[in-house]
Design an enzyme around this catalytic site. Structure first.
Site, PDB file in Angstrom:
ATOM      1  N   CYS A  94       0.833  -1.198   0.000  1.00 51.69           N
ATOM      2  CA  CYS A  94       0.000   0.000   0.000  1.00 51.69           C
ATOM      3  C   CYS A  94       0.872   1.254   0.000  1.00 51.69           C
ATOM      4  O   CYS A  94       1.725   1.418   0.872  1.00 51.69           O
ATOM      5  CB  CYS A  94      -0.918  -0.008   1.219  1.00 51.69           C
ATOM      6  SG  CYS A  94      -1.939   1.457   1.270  1.00 51.69           S
ATOM      7  N   LYS A 133       1.960  -9.639   0.843  1.00 47.57           N
ATOM      8  CA  LYS A 133       1.456  -9.047  -0.404  1.00 47.57           C
ATOM      9  C   LYS A 133       2.299  -7.811  -0.682  1.00 47.57           C
ATOM     10  O   LYS A 133       2.377  -6.911   0.161  1.00 47.57           O
ATOM     11  CB  LYS A 133      -0.016  -8.672  -0.242  1.00 47.57           C
ATOM     12  CG  LYS A 133      -0.624  -7.999  -1.462  1.00 47.57           C
ATOM     13  CD  LYS A 133      -2.142  -7.928  -1.324  1.00 47.57           C
ATOM     14  CE  LYS A 133      -2.804  -7.248  -2.508  1.00 47.57           C
ATOM     15  NZ  LYS A 133      -2.695  -5.788  -2.456  1.00 47.57           N
ATOM     16  N   GLY A 207      -3.212  -7.726  -9.940  1.00 51.51           N
ATOM     17  CA  GLY A 207      -3.120  -6.472 -10.688  1.00 51.51           C
ATOM     18  C   GLY A 207      -3.723  -6.602 -12.072  1.00 51.51           C
ATOM     19  O   GLY A 207      -3.211  -7.359 -12.904  1.00 51.51           O
ATOM     20  N   GLY A 208      -4.844  -5.901 -12.294  1.00 49.25           N
ATOM     21  CA  GLY A 208      -5.408  -5.814 -13.639  1.00 49.25           C
ATOM     22  C   GLY A 208      -6.082  -7.077 -14.151  1.00 49.25           C
ATOM     23  O   GLY A 208      -6.386  -7.162 -15.340  1.00 49.25           O
TER      24      GLY A 208
HETATM   25  C1  LIG Z   1     -10.563   0.616  -2.611  1.00 52.06           C
HETATM   26  C2  LIG Z   1      -9.277  -0.177  -2.532  1.00 52.06           C
HETATM   27  C3  LIG Z   1      -8.713  -0.437  -1.304  1.00 52.06           C
HETATM   28  C4  LIG Z   1      -7.532  -1.197  -1.204  1.00 52.06           C
HETATM   29  N1  LIG Z   1      -7.056  -1.524   0.033  1.00 52.06           N
HETATM   30  C5  LIG Z   1      -6.006  -2.378   0.141  1.00 52.06           C
HETATM   31  C6  LIG Z   1      -5.597  -2.893   1.400  1.00 52.06           C
HETATM   32  O1  LIG Z   1      -6.201  -2.629   2.449  1.00 52.06           O
HETATM   33  N2  LIG Z   1      -4.509  -3.715   1.426  1.00 52.06           N
HETATM   34  C7  LIG Z   1      -3.838  -4.070   0.283  1.00 52.06           C
HETATM   35  O2  LIG Z   1      -2.868  -4.833   0.351  1.00 52.06           O
HETATM   36  N3  LIG Z   1      -4.221  -3.616  -0.918  1.00 52.06           N
HETATM   37  C8  LIG Z   1      -5.292  -2.812  -1.013  1.00 52.06           C
HETATM   38  N4  LIG Z   1      -5.732  -2.418  -2.250  1.00 52.06           N
HETATM   39  C9  LIG Z   1      -5.037  -2.913  -3.451  1.00 52.06           C
HETATM   40  C10 LIG Z   1      -5.687  -4.218  -3.946  1.00 52.06           C
HETATM   41  O3  LIG Z   1      -5.588  -5.229  -2.973  1.00 52.06           O
HETATM   42  C11 LIG Z   1      -5.012  -4.702  -5.243  1.00 52.06           C
HETATM   43  O4  LIG Z   1      -3.668  -4.980  -4.973  1.00 52.06           O
HETATM   44  C12 LIG Z   1      -5.080  -3.665  -6.358  1.00 52.06           C
HETATM   45  O5  LIG Z   1      -6.376  -3.110  -6.474  1.00 52.06           O
HETATM   46  C13 LIG Z   1      -4.672  -4.291  -7.703  1.00 52.06           C
HETATM   47  O6  LIG Z   1      -5.507  -5.368  -8.032  1.00 52.06           O
HETATM   48  P1  LIG Z   1      -6.731  -5.204  -9.094  1.00 52.06           P
HETATM   49  O7  LIG Z   1      -6.152  -4.595 -10.338  1.00 52.06           O
HETATM   50  O8  LIG Z   1      -7.249  -6.596  -9.301  1.00 52.06           O
HETATM   51  O9  LIG Z   1      -7.723  -4.278  -8.463  1.00 52.06           O
HETATM   52  C14 LIG Z   1      -6.895  -1.664  -2.373  1.00 52.06           C
HETATM   53  C15 LIG Z   1      -7.478  -1.388  -3.616  1.00 52.06           C
HETATM   54  C16 LIG Z   1      -8.661  -0.665  -3.704  1.00 52.06           C
HETATM   55  C17 LIG Z   1      -9.289  -0.416  -5.059  1.00 52.06           C
END
Ligand SMILES: Cc1cc2nc3c(=O)[nH]c(=O)nc-3n(C[C@H](O)[C@H](O)[C@H](O)COP(=O)(O)O)c2cc1C
Length: 341
Positions: A94, A133, A207-208
């Protein structure tokens, strides 16, 4: 304890993957591994533990912790384990400023030795399986070699075997968390290379990934597991076939035999049962003084991209605030929008 070998998971997302969202997702997929929102070790040690850690759903669920103090992580992990999670995960991905001020999250990518200590503490405190992660890098540490060194140290010193890799770097200054999820380009090849270089580790890609077809592609390419974030929230029903498409060994061989028509039977989802379960859940929640929008805001995407889906969404969002105790609202939104006609 639930099975953690299923190759599909839904990412931890602050404000999104709370207990109500997880309850709803469990009605769609029983096997997909769910993650909590990140909870900081500080919050667990000082805050309302039942509110932060209580669960409403069954099935495999991983608690994600944030922190940079091994001592606090150990104590938080011990408490977390009492709430019956199946595993623990450390957030090293994060990039938000709030998290960086506590100097944890993605900036820990610069400190693999500390991450290793945190991983040992998390395992010792919880006695549960643990994972980390992380990103493929942060600005200044962007090469594959930097990533590979990070994984090697955390594996060897932190005795960690499960790495969930968000296939983008994080830019620690100048980009918002949301920009950091979109602007740095995806580098899936780095994650695939990691799996080749560390074949004994469980490498999960994130991711994506837009849908289960993308997930199948990743598993077919040799990746052990796939984590889906935003697509799982925006369009939850993509998971309705997850339990039949995937098995603990990867992809259901019936699907590989092109027998997918049986697996993907559109009649197979029992909406009446879902309506009933949602009503029972809302009834309990309202009896505890809760408002239905806290739960139903997570259902806005249930008919994403389908005929009537926008009407369903509008009906739900307009009425869930107006009628905070109307436990039949989900059912009425389905009927009024004609999404199932
Ligand atoms: C609203 C929101 C909140 C998130 N909060 C966290 C979190 O608390 N911890 C974390 O490791 N990643 C967090 N992420 C990142 C996601 O876990 C993920 O790594 C990121 O969205 C990429 O994956 P995606 O493209 O499938 O969305 C958050 C993402 C979003 C959109």
């Amino acid at each position: 304890m639930f099975d953690l070998d299923f190759p599909l998971s839904i990412a931890p997302m602050m404000e999104w993957t709370d207990r109500h969202y997880r309850f709803l997702m469990r009605k769609i997929t029983q096997k997909t591994i769910l993650y909590t929102e990140m909870v900081t070790a500080e919050a667990i040690l000082r805050g309302n533990q039942e509110k932060l850690l209580g669960k409403s759903e069954d099935g495999p669920c991983v608690l994600q912790l944030g922190g940079d103090s091994p001592e606090k992580i150990l104590q938080a992990a011990r408490i977390g384990a009492e709430f019956c999670y199946d595993a623990l995960n450390l957030n090293v991905g994060c990039p938000s400023e709030r998290v960086q001020n506590g100097s944890f999250g993605a900036c820990l990518m610069k400190e693999p030795n500390l991450v290793a200590e945190l991983m040992l503490a998390m395992a010792e405190g919880s006695k549960l399986p643990v994972s980390v992660k992380h990103r493929i890098g942060v600005n200044g540490l962007e090469s594959y070699d930097d990533l590979s060194k990070f994984v090697q140290i955390v594996h060897e010193r932190g005795k960690t075997n499960h790495f969930i890799v968000h296939a983008r770097i994080a830019i620690l200054e100048g980009l918002s968390p949301s920009e950091n999820r979109n602007i740095p380009p995806l580098r899936y090849d780095d994650v695939h290379r990691l799996k080749k270089d560390f074949p004994h580790l469980k490498i999960e890609i994130n991711g994506g990934i837009k849908d289960l077809n993308d997930a199948i592609f990743q598993i077919d390419s040799g990746i052990d597991a796939v984590m889906i974030g935003r697509a799982a929230y925006e369009n939850p029903m993509i998971f309705r076939f997850a339990d039949s498409i995937f098995t603990n060994q990867g992809i259901n061989s019936d699907l590989e035999k092109k027998n997918s028509i049986n697996i993907m039977n559109p009649e197979s989802f029992n909406w009446d049962k879902l309506n009933e379960e949602i009503e029972m859940y809302l009834s309990d929640w309202v009896a505890q003084g809760g408002r239905i929008h806290t739960v139903l805001r997570h259902a806005l995407g249930f008919f994403y991209g389908q005929k009537g889906g926008r009407i369903f969404r509008r009906y739900l969002s307009e009425n869930m605030h107006k009628s905070p105790s109307d436990i039949r609202l989900f059912k009425n939104a389905i009927a009024s929008s004609g999404v199932l006609d």
